[in-house]
Design a protein around this motif. Structure first.
Motif, PDB file in Angstrom:
ATOM      1  N   SER A  45     -32.086  38.850  55.174  1.00 19.75           N
ATOM      2  CA  SER A  45     -33.411  38.222  55.167  1.00 19.75           C
ATOM      3  C   SER A  45     -34.307  38.969  54.185  1.00 19.75           C
ATOM      4  O   SER A  45     -34.372  40.200  54.203  1.00 19.75           O
ATOM      5  CB  SER A  45     -34.027  38.269  56.564  1.00 19.75           C
ATOM      6  OG  SER A  45     -33.293  37.453  57.446  1.00 19.75           O
ATOM      7  N   MET A  70     -33.005  47.603  62.215  1.00 21.45           N
ATOM      8  CA  MET A  70     -32.960  47.902  60.786  1.00 21.45           C
ATOM      9  C   MET A  70     -34.355  47.852  60.156  1.00 21.45           C
ATOM     10  O   MET A  70     -34.661  48.650  59.269  1.00 21.45           O
ATOM     11  CB  MET A  70     -32.045  46.905  60.065  1.00 21.45           C
ATOM     12  CG  MET A  70     -30.631  46.772  60.665  1.00 21.45           C
ATOM     13  SD  MET A  70     -29.757  48.327  60.737  1.00 21.45           S
ATOM     14  CE  MET A  70     -29.387  48.556  59.018  1.00 21.45           C
ATOM     15  N   ASN A 124     -35.789  32.687  58.784  1.00 22.70           N
ATOM     16  CA  ASN A 124     -35.584  33.580  59.932  1.00 22.70           C
ATOM     17  C   ASN A 124     -36.868  33.657  60.758  1.00 22.70           C
ATOM     18  O   ASN A 124     -37.824  34.324  60.375  1.00 22.70           O
ATOM     19  CB  ASN A 124     -35.167  34.962  59.426  1.00 22.70           C
ATOM     20  CG  ASN A 124     -34.818  35.903  60.565  1.00 22.70           C
ATOM     21  OD1 ASN A 124     -34.970  35.560  61.737  1.00 22.70           O
ATOM     22  ND2 ASN A 124     -34.353  37.098  60.230  1.00 22.70           N
ATOM     23  N   SER A 126     -36.950  34.927  63.746  1.00 24.54           N
ATOM     24  CA  SER A 126     -36.551  35.691  64.931  1.00 24.54           C
ATOM     25  C   SER A 126     -36.206  37.148  64.685  1.00 24.54           C
ATOM     26  O   SER A 126     -35.403  37.708  65.428  1.00 24.54           O
ATOM     27  CB  SER A 126     -35.356  34.980  65.582  1.00 24.54           C
ATOM     28  OG  SER A 126     -34.375  34.643  64.607  1.00 24.54           O
ATOM     29  N   PRO A 128     -36.506  40.750  65.452  1.00 23.33           N
ATOM     30  CA  PRO A 128     -37.131  41.429  66.603  1.00 23.33           C
ATOM     31  C   PRO A 128     -37.628  42.837  66.310  1.00 23.33           C
ATOM     32  O   PRO A 128     -38.149  43.491  67.206  1.00 23.33           O
ATOM     33  CB  PRO A 128     -35.969  41.489  67.613  1.00 23.33           C
ATOM     34  CG  PRO A 128     -34.738  41.600  66.763  1.00 23.33           C
ATOM     35  CD  PRO A 128     -35.039  40.892  65.462  1.00 23.33           C
ATOM     36  N   ASN A 129     -37.491  43.309  65.073  1.00 14.96           N
ATOM     37  CA  ASN A 129     -37.575  44.765  64.858  1.00 14.96           C
ATOM     38  C   ASN A 129     -38.716  45.258  63.979  1.00 14.96           C
ATOM     39  O   ASN A 129     -38.667  46.375  63.485  1.00 14.96           O
ATOM     40  CB  ASN A 129     -36.254  45.258  64.245  1.00 14.96           C
ATOM     41  CG  ASN A 129     -35.088  45.016  65.176  1.00 14.96           C
ATOM     42  OD1 ASN A 129     -35.261  45.026  66.391  1.00 14.96           O
ATOM     43  ND2 ASN A 129     -33.925  44.767  64.619  1.00 14.96           N
ATOM     44  N   SER A 191     -30.174  38.352  67.165  1.00 16.34           N
ATOM     45  CA  SER A 191     -29.844  39.344  68.190  1.00 16.34           C
ATOM     46  C   SER A 191     -30.777  39.174  69.394  1.00 16.34           C
ATOM     47  O   SER A 191     -31.862  38.604  69.280  1.00 16.34           O
ATOM     48  CB  SER A 191     -29.960  40.749  67.609  1.00 16.34           C
ATOM     49  OG  SER A 191     -31.252  40.962  67.106  1.00 16.34           O
TER      50      SER A 191
END
Ligand code: RRO
Length: 308
Positions: A45, A70, A124, A126, A128-129, A191
């Protein structure tokens, strides 16, 4: 055995490909995917500017799967725009994965990357990080707004990569939003966000960012991925192409995704752990499974899950 598949009118030479994020950041990694048996080259991404990502350690593999935070390390969209024409020379579809740190980033990147000529674009919704940034895919209104902004800017099929949902009301809500936006395919699932893996020996978390919280992938998330593939397959009555992602470690796992309604599958954790040789193994295992069951192709079993 015929393992070729077609998604939104684009033909893939095999139904297995890398999941965005798994060894697909650099030119070298993307070229290795091109030379491998991966049915497509999916980019990491991309954001507007290049990013180093979160501090290490930020990926941890364990027996049941993996956890990562990441933090979107990538080369920035301008570099991927330069690489895409070269990657297309491998003769398989190139999927550009578009992310962003704010809503305005997505249309800006999508417009520019579309010019580079990828075969499909995956938005993307989604990740989460990113500390302090919620996953857009959990906000149906924001998702709809964003999909409606991006769709008219691009000339290739547009997919969205969604987080897992855990309630039928959310499948319904997102299904309706997606239905309003001219989405051409879905990628399910990213994830399982903000999970926590603990090392009891060290009495510690296993990754550094966000106090150890990160996205869960691999074998342990397969039932969640299958449920989301099935729920959206049924919502769209089989008319929406779905890439199933989550828990594909064997050919049998892929077969389960196809039965639930996926047209193709992506491989994340197993690719990171095993390298690009994983694709040949998965093909062999899926072909043997389909053969044993009397199917002539991967497409033939799509959605054929029996309910009791
Ligand atoms: O880079 C990441 O931390 C990351 C992303 Br953008 C994503 O979509 N999913 C994930 O598990 N990690």
């Amino acid at each position: 055995m015929d393992l070729t598949v077609t998604i939104a009118g684009v033909k893939f030479p095999a139904c297995f490909m890398n999941a965005s994020g798994a060894v697909c950041v650099t030119h070298e990694e993307l070229s290795a995917l091109g030379r491998s048996r991966s049915g497509a080259i999916v980019t990491k991404s991309m954001t507007v500017e290049a990013r180093q990502g979160n501090p290490l350690p930020r990926y941890y593999g364990f027996s049941g799967g993996s956890i990562n935070s990441m933090g979107l390390p990538n080369l920035g969209y301008r570099m991927y725009a330069e690489l895409i024409p070269q990657l297309k020379q491998f003769g398989k579809p190139v999927i550009a994965s578009v992310a962003g740190l704010c809503e305005d980033d997505f249309p800006a990147i999508a417009r520019a990357i579309n010019e580079a000529g990828p075969d499909l674009i995956e938005v993307n919704l989604s990740c989460p990080n990113i500390p302090g940034k919620p996953q857009i895919g959990y906000d149906a209104e924001a998702s709809e707004r964003l999909m409606k902004r991006v769709r008219p800017l691009i000339t290739v099929p547009m997919g969205v990569k969604l987080p897992p949902y855990f309630d039928p009301a959310h499948h319904q809500l997102m299904g309706e939003a997606i239905g309003h936006c001219g989405v051409d395919f879905l990628n399910l699932i990213n994830s399982v966000g903000n999970a926590l893996v603990v090392d009891p020996n060290e009495e510690a978390v296993v990754i550094k960012p966000k106090g150890g919280f990160g996205g869960l992938g691999g074998a342990i998330i397969k039932p969640i991925a299958l449920a989301n593939v099935r729920a959206f397959y049924k919502h769209f009555k089989g008319t929406m192409p779905i890439i199933g992602t989550g828990g594909v470690v064997s050919g049998l796992d892929a077969f389960e995704h196809l039965l639930c309604g996926a047209s193709a599958v992506q491989v994340g954790t197993a690719l990171v752990e095993e390298g690009v040789e994983v694709f040949a193994r998965l093909e062999k295992e899926l072909a043997a499974c389909l053969e044993r069951k009397g199917y002539k192709s991967a497409e033939e079993c799509r959605g054929r899950l029996k309910e009791l």
